[in-house]
Scaffold this active site. Sequence first.
Site, PDB file in Angstrom:
ATOM      1  N   HIS A   8      10.799   0.978 -29.076  1.00 52.97           N
ATOM      2  CA  HIS A   8      10.044   1.328 -28.245  1.00 52.97           C
ATOM      3  C   HIS A   8       9.081   2.386 -29.492  1.00 52.97           C
ATOM      4  O   HIS A   8      10.077   3.997 -29.677  1.00 52.97           O
ATOM      5  CB  HIS A   8      10.418   2.364 -27.280  1.00 52.97           C
ATOM      6  CG  HIS A   8      11.051   1.625 -26.461  1.00 52.97           C
ATOM      7  ND1 HIS A   8      12.512   0.706 -26.705  1.00 52.97           N
ATOM      8  CD2 HIS A   8      10.444   1.037 -24.541  1.00 52.97           C
ATOM      9  CE1 HIS A   8      12.368   0.397 -25.516  1.00 52.97           C
ATOM     10  NE2 HIS A   8      11.460  -0.165 -24.828  1.00 52.97           N
TER      11      HIS A   8
ATOM     12  N   GLU B  82      23.077  12.172  -3.115  1.00 53.49           N
ATOM     13  CA  GLU B  82      23.893  11.878  -3.513  1.00 53.49           C
ATOM     14  C   GLU B  82      23.767  11.030  -5.404  1.00 53.49           C
ATOM     15  O   GLU B  82      24.522  11.766  -5.957  1.00 53.49           O
ATOM     16  CB  GLU B  82      24.454  10.489  -2.588  1.00 53.49           C
ATOM     17  CG  GLU B  82      25.179  10.985  -1.379  1.00 53.49           C
ATOM     18  CD  GLU B  82      23.744  11.287  -0.615  1.00 53.49           C
ATOM     19  OE1 GLU B  82      22.588  10.999  -0.728  1.00 53.49           O
ATOM     20  OE2 GLU B  82      23.556  11.157   0.629  1.00 53.49           O
TER      21      GLU B  82
END
Length: 679
Positions: free
Chosen positions: A38, A425
């Site tokens: 990238h 969570e």
Amino acid sequence: MPDASTLDLIQPTELDERTINTIRFLAVDAVERASSGHPGMPMGAAPMAYVLWTRHLRHNPTDPQWVDRDRFVLSAGHGSMLLYALLHLTGYDLPLEEIKNFRQWGSITPGHPEVHETPGVETTTGPLGQGFGNGVGMAIAERYLAAHFNDYPGADGELVDHYTYGIVSDGDLMEGVASEAASLAGHLGLGKLIYLYDDNEISIDGSTDIAFTEDVEKRFDAYGWHVVTIEDGNDLKAIDRAILEAKAETDRPSLIVVKTSIGYGSPNQQDTAAAHGSPLGADEVDLTKENLGWPTDKTFHVPDDVREHMRASVDQGAALQAEWNGRYQQFRVESPDAADRFDAWMAGELPDDLESAVPSFDAGTELATRKASGKTLSALAPVIGDMLVGGSADLSGSNKTEVDGRTDFQKDNPAGQYFRFGVREHAMAAAANGMTLHGGVRPYVGTFLIFSDYLRPSLRLSALMGQPVIYVLTHDSIGLGEDGPTHQPVEHLSALRAIPNVTVLRPADATEAAQAWVAALRNTDGPTVFALTRQTVPTFDRSALAPADGVHRGGYVLSDDDGTPDVILMGTGSEVQHALVAAATLREEGTNVRVVSLPSFELFEQQDEAYRNDVLPPDVTARVSIEAGVTFGWQRYVGPEGRALGIDRFGASAPGDVNMEKFGFTSENVVRAAREVMA
Ligand SMILES: Cc1ncc(C[n+]2csc(CCOP(=O)(O)OP(=O)(O)O)c2C)c(N)n1
Ligand SMILES: [Mg+2]
């Protein structure tokens, strides 16, 4: 807020420009050589990274583990070459050879940053949003440790005193986990958390116009963050000023929105998704080098003065750490006990004898394993001390994660040992990873087992990174009852067992639950997951059965007859009781029965073959397993001639004992299955 006009800001020079281009082209050339990677992100984000790393980041390249270093998280892990270029140039043990070997087998420059592979990499990133959450956990740990140690004589308020920086991308900020973590960080007022947002308005599918158009500044402002925007990502002075201001902002985390161009300098790919995730191509590399005044006949080019300039970090880092060492020594002289404790926390040291601290539970009583876990935690916490921290995602009473005498970690109470993660969570687990990565604290986190799905990506990274987070997951089966199938885990035990390096522990009774805590605390190489019952289960009479420390071997013979068994009954958690009752019935018929408790497949598999064959003799093929979850995976232990009793469908809303009965988790069913497999 400091007056920007009085700040000692960077006065950009030609050397700064060339250093930034060196970073850009190390990334471009490495991706080109690897034929994958990238390049676009490093090309656009190099200026902000350069200013941060040379003018703000307090680190020591020759000691990447210095405990009070600033933390740097590259949340946009796909831009790994940006980080590798910085590590190489500032003098970490990352030779140019490794950059040339980017993404190759055996190199220390993997495609995405991995924490234990490369010196100076603080966390494994790549799954977008995770790094964002990790940084929040690191900033929490810093604040907590500062509150516990900085007031001691000699610490001078500065023993633990560092920033947590990060670079985050569009993708990071689109991810839910980052939103959860940002909300939490804002609530907690983590003033020493500073993120630079690579706002290039491009992701893989193209312009962010197609999917991501909200006002990010307003969003973060609403979360309680300090937000500044820099219109030109190449404006070094503006970046410098923004970081200085962010450091001065001690009450709120900071987001510095930096408008950048992905693939900066590439005539044909800048500002397009083409620059995101593939090599520019030889022709475009040449055009880009020409465009930015870089020699086209050189690859991996590091001008001597650039190298020298960046290597100043080595001496600066040594000086910073020496200064800190002086402070630490003063702290040690004036507060020796606290210094011992500080060292122990940073090393994650536990008392040798945890066993004698765990409570005992009376045989014949009934207790849910979540309650036994809570009692054990409450007994262990004072013995371990405040290195052990934890919390729950809004299910404290259900998870039994609170400890008497402890207070909540809040903005105005940073020494509090208990964390109110809210109904978040995913961020809870990502932050817990950041806390263990930071060091100095040992976190446990709680929610229902069903919602392991809501934190699984972070749990997977706990495992990949070898982080010893303890997951206290309760309400572990259809036995939880009336809340119904949305709340009843069925596939979760198998799904969690499928993740490498996760230790799943499903204790059968209170005494196993107590040992499970000991096992979890001693497991320092990866996460441990408890699966605990909501409903009561009988506490076994250990005078008649094997002791519960068999938990440490993952599986053990709980009850046995002399001689070779006719049948082996095995199970986990709340179903082991049925195996024991079934064994009694079968014995009345003269059957030789062995009952095996198998609280942890992973611990059992770590035992040597002789032990495993001792517990499950290969010759005894009449085997029955019982577990209130899918049968997937049990074939391994019951074998081709055995029978796995489980639930290969979703549960139902009904009282828990009715569910258990209706879905066949009874001793009668075990007896029936045993007779069948023996026939
Ligand atoms: C959780 C997750 N989903 C998807 C991906 C695949 N992926 C890698 S980068 C990216 C988005 C790229 O956009 P951005 O974050 O803005 O990075 P940029 O292209 O600007 O470098 C995606 C979808 C991922 N790495 N993580
Ligand atoms: Mg982008």
